[in-house]
Design a protein around this motif. Structure first.
Motif, mmCIF file in Angstrom:
data_model
loop_
_atom_site.group_PDB
_atom_site.id
_atom_site.type_symbol
_atom_site.label_atom_id
_atom_site.label_comp_id
_atom_site.label_asym_id
_atom_site.label_seq_id
_atom_site.Cartn_x
_atom_site.Cartn_y
_atom_site.Cartn_z
ATOM 1 N N ASN A 74 -49.255 103.736 -22.895
ATOM 2 C CA ASN A 74 -49.487 102.982 -20.947
ATOM 3 C C ASN A 74 -48.617 101.637 -22.098
ATOM 4 N N GLN A 75 -48.748 101.211 -20.496
ATOM 5 C CA GLN A 75 -47.955 99.436 -20.800
ATOM 6 C C GLN A 75 -49.315 98.547 -20.828
ATOM 7 N N VAL A 76 -49.536 97.949 -21.513
ATOM 8 C CA VAL A 76 -50.803 97.082 -22.282
ATOM 9 C C VAL A 76 -50.077 96.084 -22.457
ATOM 10 N N VAL A 77 -50.528 95.396 -21.558
ATOM 11 C CA VAL A 77 -50.082 93.990 -21.391
ATOM 12 C C VAL A 77 -51.226 92.216 -21.854
ATOM 13 N N PHE A 78 -51.450 91.562 -22.324
ATOM 14 C CA PHE A 78 -51.888 90.504 -22.543
ATOM 15 C C PHE A 78 -51.126 89.246 -22.032
ATOM 16 N N GLU A 79 -51.540 88.476 -20.995
ATOM 17 C CA GLU A 79 -51.089 87.762 -20.174
ATOM 18 C C GLU A 79 -50.971 86.303 -22.160
ATOM 19 N N ASN A 80 -50.013 85.419 -21.270
ATOM 20 C CA ASN A 80 -50.827 84.476 -22.662
ATOM 21 C C ASN A 80 -51.316 83.244 -22.075
#
Length: 725
Positions: free
Chosen positions: A266-272
């Motif tokens: 999956n596309q897992v993104v931790f923002e800044n």
């Protein structure tokens, strides 16, 4: 085979880890009677266990295995039996036996077991003194508890001593969830036999699933696995974490996971500003996750100093619009940056790479500065990370935070202190831009573990995600082994964790140099036990480079941090160096104070060029300066012997006044030159070779404030602020 002897008992223990909650079955006693003789595994209550130990010439699979060659020599806790685990035939003089019982695919708790302990001739106490037994309970290699147990005579039966994990010196270890029970001892105990292994299978709780805005089985905990099937925008703590959907973790959120993190596809993104913390150093993560990082606003020629929190990130791909010859590694021998990066290079764990801003960013003065956002994509780094350091020059080595969470700099230094000395740390800040090819201030802040940060605004030692930094290190170990610095999960912290507080503050203060109310840099001076007025590596820190700013001096060397002795000395004094890039108005201010200086101790700045003295504890010092580097103009003292000194003595008196847009100057000494600056620091009039006792000149018809700089032939210099109407 074994002799019945009396033992005496004493216990000493230490432990760490967490007691886990679990669903438990009934205890089962394994007496090994159904196990095959010589086997390295056994089935107990339908579950498979393995026996692991070091190999020898005669026993390639390990010296410990099931023993059945000596019937009637075992003990199941109630009666004599025939089989047990031991290292028979492998016990030799000097052997320090160690083995572990390891479950396959499940966790268990252990309540007790029996040990037979002897030397290689099977002699027991009192013929040999009992050696300590180290009992480690582990889960996937991570130590959950450790007990140091010295067996004595009280519980001995048929030559066996009972080890009751429910009560070792009042501590209960029988509730710790483990999958490895490791037993170790040392010479003269060379033979170990184990029987009546009592254990209980742990049935792990079902994972809780986040879906449609609710948890299927309550919120996850450190003992409960979590599965995310949609984004979860709150702080989370879980035993393990699986992503089964595309997820975005917003800024300010921290996911804390004891064990592994898996993202199959999956596309897992931790923002800044969103973080992932893991606790188990041995946990293995699966799948790529993206972590965003934003810079401060920067211009085209400025440099970013980053380290990857993931494994698998290509270096050039992080900033594709940066010219490829503008990516750098730091060379400790050259003490400089080297452009030696290839297109196929990836960030190594803990590696610090410097690179210029994208080439389409604005130059300073040709548009606004921009925030650079980079995205690191790969498998999140976790656990033990090691970097080889060198000292072929002064020992400046570039490293970086290897994790997708902040790390505590103090923990990094203290954890490595047995192997190396980290005397100082340098971190790039982006506070001052490049103007006409030169930095307008010092962007390096410096940290000394003894003194703190050179910048008074920095109070935490948390190093953020993706931050590269430079350590000045020296090896403590002798011999051929390389100098190494390591990281592990114990150094990881949340963003708001501040390191430590002192009930008694050190006596120290920070001086800042400002231009137009903008700080160019700061320098720290303090008095602390162990320091001296001479240079000391662990207390004093030179700047990475002498950029425009202010520095204290030791033996004509510039310092960003300086320790001046164990105790405050009111007779102490030292010089300051000032580097000025553009002529104009500047301010020296007392930015922060601790200890005696916070309590009111005066700090006098002496301007030797203008023969002025000012108590910085009562106010800032404003002065005019030409471009240049000045090492002899300013001095700090605590007993001011110049308080009664006028700006000039009587015979050197200078009068400046204005009349009808005309400036008049009269002096007791011949005037050599006059310079006039506006408040922006621009030179608006320069009159050289005056060679008279008085002069006058006209200025603008508009109402303006000017700084008049006057120099006489006898060396007297003075500045005056005037208003022309």
């Amino acid at each position: 085979m074994k002799k019945n002897l009396l033992y005496f008992k004493f216990t000493f223990l230490f432990f760490f880890g967490f007691v886990f909650s679990f669903a438990q079955n009934l205890p089962y006693i394994e007496d090994f009677e159904n196990a095959d003789n010589g086997s390295y595994s056994f089935v107990s209550n339908g579950k498979l266990f393995k026996i692991e130990s070091s190999a020898s010439v005669d026993y390639a699979q390990g010296t410990f295995r099931v023993q059945g060659n000596y019937p009637g020599t075992g003990w199941n806790g109630l009666t004599i039996d025939n089989k047990y685990i031991d290292n028979d035939g492998a016990a030799g003089f000097g052997v320090n036996p160690s083995f572990k019982i390891k479950s396959e695919g499940f966790n268990f708790t252990s309540q007790n077991f029996y040990l037979f302990l002897a030397d290689y001739n099977l002699q027991q106490f009192p013929l040999i003194m009992p050696a300590p037994i180290t009992i480690n309970g582990k889960e996937n290699g991570t130590v959950i508890f450790t007990a140091l147990y010295i067996p004595l005579n009280a519980l001995m039966t048929n030559g066996y001593v009972q080890v009751n994990l429910k009560n070792i010196n009042g501590m209960n270890y029988s509730n710790y969830e483990i999958n490895e029970l490791e037993i170790s001892t040392s010479n003269p105990t060379n033979y170990v036999g184990l029987d009546a292994f009592t254990w209980t299978e742990v049935t792990p709780p079902l994972p809780t699933i986040w879906e449609n805005g609710v948890w299927s089985d309550g919120e996850p905990t450190a003992t409960k696995d979590a599965i995310l099937r949609e984004s979860y925008t709150h702080n989370l703590t879980a035993k393990s974490l699986i992503f089964e959907a595309n997820v975005v973790v917003p800024s300010g959120i921290t996911y804390t996971v004891v064990n592994n993190v898996d993202n199959p596809s999956n596309q897992v993104v931790f923002e800044n500003g969103a973080y992932l913390i893991q606790q188990n150093d041995n946990a293995i993560n699966v799948g790529d996750i993206s972590f965003k990082r934003q810079s401060k606003p920067i211009y085209r020629l400025e440099t970013l100093d980053w380290s990857s929190p993931v494994f698998g990130q290509n270096i050039f791909a992080l900033s594709p619009k940066t010219l490829q010859n503008r990516f750098y590694r730091y060379d400790e021998f050259a003490n400089n940056w080297i452009a030696n990066i290839n297109a196929a290079d990836f960030f190594q764990k803990g590696e610090y790479i410097a690179f210029r801003a994208p080439n389409n960013f604005n130059n300073y003065g040709e548009g606004v500065s921009k925030i650079f956002e980079g995205t690191f994509t790969g498998i999140p780094n976790n656990g033990f990370v090691s970097r080889v350091l060198t000292k072929n020059n002064i020992g400046n080595n570039a490293i970086g935070n290897p994790y997708p969470s902040p790390i505590d700099l103090k923990k990094v230094i203290s954890s490595n202190s047995a192997m190396l000395t980290i005397s100082k740390v340098f971190v790039w800040t982006h506070k001052k831009p490049i103007v006409n090819g030169e930095f307008t201030g010092d962007n390096w802040i410096v940290y000394s573990d003894e003194m703190g940060w050179s910048d008074p605004s920095i109070t935490s030692t948390a190093i953020d995600v993706g931050q590269g930094f430079i350590v000045q290190a020296e090896n403590k170990l002798q011999g051929p082994l390389p100098m190494q610095l390591f990281f592990n999960n114990s150094m990881r912290v949340t963003a708001n964790e501040v390191v430590s507080y002192k009930t008694i503050e050190d006596d120290k203060f920070w001086l800042s140099l400002k231009q137009n109310n903008e700080v160019l840099n700061s320098t720290l001076v303090g008095y602390k036990e162990g320091s001296a007025k001479q240079y000391e590596n662990t207390f004093d820190a030179e700047p990475m480079q002498v950029y425009p700013g202010i520095y204290s001096m030791i033996d004509q060397k510039e310092m960003s941090i300086q320790g001046r002795g164990a105790k405050f000395d009111e007779k102490d004094q030292f010089d300051l160096a000032i580097k000025i890039l553009t002529a104009g108005n500047y301010t020296i201010s007392l930015a922060k104070t601790n200890g005696i200086f916070k309590q009111g101790q005066s700090i006098y700045l002496i301007d030797k060029e203008l023969k002025k003295s000012i108590d910085l504890s009562k106010g800032d010092y404003n002065f005019l300066s030409d471009k240049g580097y000045f090492k002899d103009r300013f001095e700090i003292v605590y007993e001011n012997n110049l308080l009664n000194t006028n700006e000039l003595n009587g015979k050197n008196k200078i009068i400046v006044y204005t009349e009808n847009h005309t400036v008049h100057i009269k002096s007791a000494e011949k005037i050599k030159s006059v310079k006039v600056y506006n408040l922006e620091g621009n030179l608006v009039k320069n009159i050289s070779s005056v060679n008279t006792f008085e002069t006058h000149f006209e200025l603008s018809n508009n109402t303006k404030v000017y700084i008049i700089w006057i120099e006489c032939y006898n060396g007297t210099k003075i500045s005056k602020k005037i208003t022309v109407k």
